[in-house]
Design a protein around this motif. Structure first.
Motif, PDB file in Angstrom:
ATOM      1  N   SER A 150     -23.089  41.762 -21.274  1.00 42.24           N
ATOM      2  CA  SER A 150     -24.528  41.750 -20.987  1.00 42.24           C
ATOM      3  C   SER A 150     -24.780  41.901 -19.483  1.00 42.24           C
ATOM      4  O   SER A 150     -25.658  42.650 -19.059  1.00 42.24           O
TER       5      SER A 150
ATOM      6  N   LEU B 184     -25.841  46.750 -28.363  1.00 46.07           N
ATOM      7  CA  LEU B 184     -25.918  47.336 -27.030  1.00 46.07           C
ATOM      8  C   LEU B 184     -26.794  48.592 -27.041  1.00 46.07           C
ATOM      9  O   LEU B 184     -27.657  48.770 -26.176  1.00 46.07           O
TER      10      LEU B 184
ATOM     11  N   MET C 136     -30.391  47.651 -27.634  1.00 51.77           N
ATOM     12  CA  MET C 136     -30.989  47.080 -26.430  1.00 51.77           C
ATOM     13  C   MET C 136     -31.364  48.184 -25.443  1.00 51.77           C
ATOM     14  O   MET C 136     -32.417  48.136 -24.793  1.00 51.77           O
TER      15      MET C 136
ATOM     16  N   ASP D  21     -34.962  49.061 -23.888  1.00 53.97           N
ATOM     17  CA  ASP D  21     -35.169  49.138 -22.433  1.00 53.97           C
ATOM     18  C   ASP D  21     -35.797  50.472 -22.033  1.00 53.97           C
ATOM     19  O   ASP D  21     -36.676  50.518 -21.163  1.00 53.97           O
TER      20      ASP D  21
ATOM     21  N   TYR E  69     -23.966  45.436 -18.370  1.00 58.83           N
ATOM     22  CA  TYR E  69     -25.038  46.341 -18.798  1.00 58.83           C
ATOM     23  C   TYR E  69     -26.249  46.224 -17.868  1.00 58.83           C
ATOM     24  O   TYR E  69     -26.803  47.233 -17.419  1.00 58.83           O
ATOM     25  N   ASP E  70     -26.659  44.999 -17.562  1.00 60.41           N
ATOM     26  CA  ASP E  70     -27.828  44.777 -16.700  1.00 60.41           C
ATOM     27  C   ASP E  70     -27.607  45.369 -15.308  1.00 60.41           C
ATOM     28  O   ASP E  70     -28.518  45.967 -14.720  1.00 60.41           O
TER      29      ASP E  70
ATOM     30  N   ARG F  15     -35.667  42.372 -26.399  1.00 65.00           N
ATOM     31  CA  ARG F  15     -34.461  42.579 -25.593  1.00 65.00           C
ATOM     32  C   ARG F  15     -33.757  41.262 -25.300  1.00 65.00           C
ATOM     33  O   ARG F  15     -32.530  41.176 -25.333  1.00 65.00           O
ATOM     34  N   GLN F  16     -34.545  40.234 -24.995  1.00 62.53           N
ATOM     35  CA  GLN F  16     -33.963  38.932 -24.688  1.00 62.53           C
ATOM     36  C   GLN F  16     -33.181  38.384 -25.886  1.00 62.53           C
ATOM     37  O   GLN F  16     -32.090  37.822 -25.723  1.00 62.53           O
TER      38      GLN F  16
ATOM     39  N   ALA G  44     -29.937  40.415 -26.115  1.00 63.57           N
ATOM     40  CA  ALA G  44     -28.988  40.094 -25.041  1.00 63.57           C
ATOM     41  C   ALA G  44     -28.217  38.821 -25.347  1.00 63.57           C
ATOM     42  O   ALA G  44     -27.036  38.691 -24.985  1.00 63.57           O
ATOM     43  N   GLN G  45     -28.867  37.893 -26.025  1.00 66.47           N
ATOM     44  CA  GLN G  45     -28.202  36.636 -26.368  1.00 66.47           C
ATOM     45  C   GLN G  45     -27.097  36.827 -27.398  1.00 66.47           C
ATOM     46  O   GLN G  45     -26.231  35.968 -27.538  1.00 66.47           O
TER      47      GLN G  45
END
Length: 240
Positions: A182, A11, A14, A18, A185-186, A170-171, A174-175
């Motif tokens: 996830s 997290l 990521m 970002d 967070y988004d 990032r992708q 996220a997985q």
């Protein structure tokens, strides 16, 4: 919620990615070449609009010069014809006098035409000079825009490449997170347009810096190691 340590690491990683992508996007939008290009295009639009007006003036002036020249050429031909007739009618006084009056009228009209044509040609020359200046201005602006575009492509291309790499990394990260975490967070990232995750630092949220009262903090700790900050609603990590 209780989040495993490895997921907390993902997290935070990521979020770092970002933030880097966002900074790259800000740098891309702040590139000086971008503003130069926009200003150049706006200036070109103004100049081209002005050039359309000047072109209309040029066409009108050119048409006037052509009409005056055509009229003068017609009168010159008529003048030559009348002069030839006068020479043939030397014994016919009345006919000669009539044609002489016509010649005088033509001469006066041609004198007027000469003045008008001279004025029209001067105007046409001024317009042509303006068109040359506009052409030079456009050439200078195009050169400036081309140089800025080249720089923007170079620097902007590097930033865009880094943004694309961040999005790919990032992708993948996220997985590795639970779907609900996830999504949460988004959602927070879009709302805050920046930091979505913060660490608890000295009983305060590391993002909004608001202090959490001891009683409220104890209640949050019972919910797990990741909660929503009661002040800013960001994801708040209570301990690593």
């Amino acid at each position: 919620m209780q989040v495993p340590t490895e997921d907390l690491a993902v997290l935070l990683q990521m979020q770092t990615i970002d933030l880097e992508a966002r900074q790259c996007q800000n740098d891309l939008e702040a590139l000086p070449q971008r503003q130069i290009i926009l200003q150049a295009r706006a200036k070109k639009k103004q100049i081209e609009e002005k050039n359309v007006e000047i072109r209309k003036f040029f066409e009108a002036s050119d048409n006037r010069c052509r009409m005056l020249s055509e009229e003068d050429s017609g009168l010159a031909e008529k003048q030559r014809r009348l002069q030839a007739e006068i020479e043939e009618l030397k014994g016919d006084y009345r006919s000669v006098e009539s044609r002489t009056r016509d010649l005088n009228g033509i001469a006066k009209r041609r004198a007027t035409l000469e003045e008008q044509l001279s004025s029209a040609l001067d105007e046409l020359a001024r317009i042509e000079d303006m068109q040359k200046k506009i052409l030079l201005m456009l050439e200078a602006i195009n050169k400036k825009e081309a140089e800025a575009t080249e720089g923007f492509i170079k620097e902007g291309g590097q930033l865009k490449a880094r943004i694309a790499a961040c999005e790919a990394d990032r992708q993948k990260l996220a997985q590795r997170l639970p779907a609900d975490l996830s999504r949460d967070y988004d959602k927070i990232m879009k709302r805050t347009k920046g930091v979505a995750v913060a660490m608890l630092t000295e009983k305060a949220c590391g993002a909004c810096r608001s202090t959490i009262e001891p009683g409220r903090l104890s209640e949050l700790r019972r919910q797990g190691n990741v909660v929503h900050c009661p002040h800013c609603q960001r994801l708040l990590i209570l301990h690593s």
